[in-house]
Design an enzyme around this catalytic site. Sequence first.
Site, PDB file in Angstrom:
ATOM      1  CE  LYS A 177      -2.149  -2.401   3.320  1.00 35.39           C
ATOM      2  NZ  LYS A 177      -2.875  -2.910   4.362  1.00 35.39           N
ATOM      3  CG  ASP A 213      -5.961  -5.983   7.317  1.00 36.93           C
ATOM      4  OD1 ASP A 213      -6.102  -5.062   6.751  1.00 36.93           O
ATOM      5  OD2 ASP A 213      -5.634  -7.153   7.034  1.00 36.93           O
TER       6      ASP A 213
HETATM    7  C1  0WK Z   1     -10.623  -1.712   9.025  1.00 32.80           C
HETATM    8  C2  0WK Z   1     -10.103  -2.602   9.644  1.00 32.80           C
HETATM    9  C3  0WK Z   1      -8.616  -2.346   9.774  1.00 32.80           C
HETATM   10  C4  0WK Z   1      -8.445  -2.789   7.938  1.00 32.80           C
HETATM   11  C5  0WK Z   1      -8.995  -1.760   7.114  1.00 32.80           C
HETATM   12  C6  0WK Z   1      -8.913  -2.303   5.877  1.00 32.80           C
HETATM   13  O1  0WK Z   1     -10.219  -2.075  11.113  1.00 32.80           O
HETATM   14  O2  0WK Z   1      -7.787  -3.298  10.241  1.00 32.80           O
HETATM   15  O3  0WK Z   1      -6.953  -2.649   7.964  1.00 32.80           O
HETATM   16  O4  0WK Z   1     -10.398  -1.951   7.494  1.00 32.80           O
HETATM   17  O5  0WK Z   1      -9.576  -1.388   4.994  1.00 32.80           O
HETATM   18  P1  0WK Z   1      -9.012  -0.026   4.459  1.00 32.80           P
HETATM   19  O6  0WK Z   1      -8.910   0.960   5.758  1.00 32.80           O
HETATM   20  O7  0WK Z   1      -7.651  -0.338   4.080  1.00 32.80           O
HETATM   21  O8  0WK Z   1     -10.002   0.355   3.432  1.00 32.80           O
HETATM   22  C1  BGC Z   2      -1.249  -6.541   2.975  1.00 27.79           C
HETATM   23  C2  BGC Z   2      -2.189  -7.319   3.854  1.00 27.79           C
HETATM   24  C3  BGC Z   2      -3.354  -6.728   4.308  1.00 27.79           C
HETATM   25  C4  BGC Z   2      -4.175  -6.342   3.063  1.00 27.79           C
HETATM   26  C5  BGC Z   2      -5.579  -5.523   3.426  1.00 27.79           C
HETATM   27  C6  BGC Z   2      -2.405  -5.940   1.770  1.00 27.79           C
HETATM   28  O1  BGC Z   2      -1.652  -4.941   0.942  1.00 27.79           O
HETATM   29  O2  BGC Z   2      -0.176  -7.077   2.368  1.00 27.79           O
HETATM   30  O3  BGC Z   2      -1.444  -7.849   4.767  1.00 27.79           O
HETATM   31  O4  BGC Z   2      -4.296  -7.738   4.896  1.00 27.79           O
HETATM   32  O5  BGC Z   2      -3.537  -5.343   2.414  1.00 27.79           O
HETATM   33  O6  BGC Z   2      -5.040  -4.494   4.532  1.00 27.79           O
END
Ligand code: 0WK
Ligand code: BGC
Length: 831
Positions: A177, A213
Amino acid sequence: MFAVHLVSFFFSKLQEDPTKKVDRFLYAMRLHDDQLKDISARFQAEMKKGLSSESNAAAAVKMLPTHVRSTPDGTEKGQFLALDLGGSKFKVLQVKVREGMGIKRGGVEMEERTYPIPKELLIGKGTELFGHVSESLKDFLHQRNISLEKKHPLAFTFSFPCEQTALDQGFLLDWGKNYRPRGLQGKDVVQTLREAIDRTGGLDVEVLAMVNDTVATMMTCGFDDEYCEVGLIIGTGTNACYMEELRHIDLVEGDEGRMCVNTEWGGFGDDDSLNDYITEFDRDVDAASNNPGKQIFEKMISGMYLGELVRLVVLKMAKLGLLFDGRVSDALRTKGKITTAHVAAMEEYKNGLKNTKDILTELDLNPTSDDCIAVQHVSTIVSFRSSNLAAAGLAAILSRIKQNRNLRSLRITVGVDGTVYKTHPQYPKRLHKVVRRLLPECHVRFVLSDSGSSKGAALVSAVAQRLASQRRQVDETLAPFRLSQEQLQLVKARMRAGLEAGLKSKGPSTIKMLPSFVYRTPDGTEKGKYLALDLGGTNFRALLVNFKKGLQHNARLYHKIYTIPQEIMQGTGEEGTLVSWTKGYKATDCEGHDVVSLLREAIKRRNEFDLDIVAVVNDTVGTMMSCAYEDPQCEIGLIAGTGTNVCYMEELKNIKKTEHKFGKTEKGEKEEDMVEGTEGEKNEGDAEIPKMCINTEWGGLGDDGSLDDIITPYDVEVRSILQQLGLNSTCDDSIIVKEVCGAVSRRAAQLCGAGMAAVVEKIRENRGLDHLNITVGVDGALYKLHPHFAGVLQETARILAPQCNVTFLPSEEGSGKGAALITAVARQKHD
Ligand code: 0WK
Ligand code: BGC
């Protein structure tokens, strides 16, 4: 009116539907089910590669063991701090888990605060990023007036690939990311956090667990839905985890139960296994990313890249004059100008087209309505492909779970989180629809993790605490079964003392050392046909054995097995002098009676045939004879089955039992005279040392309390518990039950080994030898069928009797043949 419609249709045909040109342009992104099934199958193959120790290192899909062995069962409880790092937001939380009352699941209260992460820390020193994390933690405790003195258990959600060796130890494989801090790859992330917290100071925190996560999301949803065994993130990044059978995870010891595996499916395709599905736009996104060549699957699916994919497609179409009359703006040329949030907005039911116009206008473009329809359709195709690919990956995981459990249909729940899934209007529906279309035989439920992953991370710590306390209880309970060498040496010494006492005692002794009146083992000269009855093991056998002189090792044997109905085993006897029944036999009026007379009377009562009963022998003696017929060095018989016992060739001079309560032999000879009198009776083999086989009945060791320091309360209680079984057990339960079985059977084998060491040592000393080579004929289901019993017994005997080389010879035909041999030997004496 109809005419009007017809005209406008042809006109529109003339005026092509703008989505059509997009469909053609993005043909390669529109995946149909066969292609999705193909991708799903490829992903399954990658999963296998990741799980196997041979191919894991090169596998693109890492399949990382998480050391999370079970999903919540409602008994978790406790108060935890939690950190959630790696998604779009960094959060610090306090999570209170209340234990469930019976079927009513407990509750979870959470307080949280999001802390921004300064951009420079995302590309700065890793230790500084963790410094910021622990400072934020301290600030959170301040803000919430949570005592700094009290020790706080902490659960850490860290959303990057880590090689975990334990719940609280994980080495960072790579960032992803928009994270690129330096100096932490290959390092233990939990240790890094502990050091940062120590550096911050004034905090007493115990980091109990670190989880990905996806794992935390699965646990969060698993708290309310016991079918939840898959975690899915469609957010900034994308990933999935699931409960895999431990026996399939080569990188982790053990084969019982399950463990959650973090697939890190973002790396699918990093080994070119998806090249035929990669478009030029995917290649452009990858080339411009901060980790080219990596996370190929993620770059086709996750929120960090969807907007950019749409931008590159729109830019290319514009350059080709397919949009905006070929006009291109600087904004449109600028990376990141179209975000995933824009993509979601463009696809909104009602305002989608308006949003699209606004977004394109913001990009200094002057879109026509057709342009807007076309660009909206580009977003649709890009995000549709994302949900389709995620569905293909998910279908692979669910099929694997179904196969693992040999199920025709699978009922399962997928816990989901991530901004794309949560904020994109149609994404969830599309994903669910395709998964159900690809797996019509599965009943798949999707549960959105409404409270983020920290609840799950706290539950992992709570489960870890529960398993740890269970572990402690199991260890405490089983400790008495784990016998030390010293204890085994003691058992050996007590067995030896019991053997000696039994040989000398005229009266009752715990180890009865019953003379068998078998003075030698067979020498191959035996001949003739003999009937043998084998009573006392699991089954009753009748045998006809035909020995051909000189044809050693080649006796002809016919036998038939009969089961003894319970009511007979515990009915009346009428069936020599039986000392006492064991092994579930309780037939009345037998103990103290001559069983040979009982048998003769029974035969007489049938009045159908007559038998000349020549010998009654204990199954250990029969087993010894049967094996000695194969191996002349065999002078010990061991049974480890429904019951256990041993016999061995003892030197007559050591058998001091003058007073026998055995009564007279048929010929009126006083039996003790036979023992005494046989001094002169020489047999060929060991002519110089007259011997007799002694049936030790070693099962009685301890009846005088001599094993009380080894006996456990369970030894006293066992029989009633077994009858009460019929419990519905969880995975953890079966693991514990298996461990209990292991401890009990291991101790049984060790005790047998200690007893055997006492017997062979006695024989060695009897013969004044420095080193004894001897064979033990052995029989009994426990020895023959139990996976580890024989090995542990042999190992224990070897360690406790180092001057004896003991060969264990499993008896092929059981003790019946041995009994026939004894008859043959006895017959020879009278011929
Ligand atoms: C919310 C969770 C967190 C995870 C995230 C993934 O609490 O642990 O990493 O969702 O979604 P994002 O915030 O990357 O869209
Ligand atoms: C990471 C994972 C993670 C996912 C969602 C990926 O880029 O390698 O460890 O679970 O993103 O957050």
